[in-house]
Design a protein around this motif. Structure first.
Motif: not given
Length: 216
Positions: A100-105, A185-189, A197-202
């Protein structure tokens, strides 16, 4: 073009409330609803939403299994935000680990819900409250430490990962490091690629489980 959302929750009143909040926005359209995770795959294939708001606890298939199944089988899967009542719920952490990409209450204010959907759709930010960070630390393991060490992040990539773990968006990271948005963006990639990792959450989960960053 409107941002499209699929609502998945076993409580009709919750779905109705979320629909009212989201459809009050000119740029968001709710394109479908489901009362259980078991119905998610077929709906995603037919309506191809940008974002799925996924309840964690449901009777037939919970949000964790639905998230796993969706990411395993769907081509170009939508962004997934898990939604629940309790922020320190192990189910929430399980869903985040599942992809999952994020979390919400559920008690989030309408403006927070709208903001969360937009941010996750853009892949810009991470909804990762302190309670879930603490759960990540509780799941610390040597394998995570070894994997992060083998990733051999550069000093700047490590800085970016720490800021990602704080929930900063690319624009906020750029401001903090005084660099351009494209550079971030380059550093994050690069961080995602090195960590597998699939995404930032991972990536952030890996950072906390490895002890690379602390929840405090």
């Amino acid at each position: 073009m409107k941002l499209t959302v699929l609502l998945v929750d076993d409580e009709p009143l919750v779905r109705a409330g979320l629909r009212a909040i989201l459809e009050a926005q000119a740029d968001i359209e709710v394109v479908g609803e489901a009362g259980d995770g078991a119905a998610v795959m077929a709906l995603v294939r037919s309506i191809r939403p940008d974002v799925v708001l996924m309840d964690v606890r449901m009777p037939l298939m919970d949000g964790i299994e639905a998230t796993r199944a969706l990411l395993r089988a769907a081509q170009d899967p939508p962004k997934i935000i898990v939604v629940t009542t309790f922020e320190n719920d192990e189910y929430v952490y399980g869903a985040l680990r599942a992809g999952a990409d994020g979390f919400l209450l559920k008690r989030a204010r309408p403006a927070e819900i709208v903001h969360a959907v937009r941010l996750v759709a853009e892949g810009e930010s991470l909804l990762f409250p302190a309670a879930v960070r603490a759960l990540a630390v509780e799941h610390a393991n040597p394998a995570a430490r070894t994997a992060l060490a083998r990733a051999a992040l550069t000093e700047r990539e490590a800085e970016v990962l720490r800021l990602m773990a704080r929930g900063l968006s690319n624009a906020e990271i750029a401001g903090d490091l005084v660099v351009g948005g494209e550079t971030v963006k380059t550093h994050v990639s690069a961080v995602l690629a090195k960590l597998g990792a699939r995404d930032r959450t991972q990536a952030v989960i890996a950072a906390y489980e490895s002890g690379f960053v602390s929840p405090r």
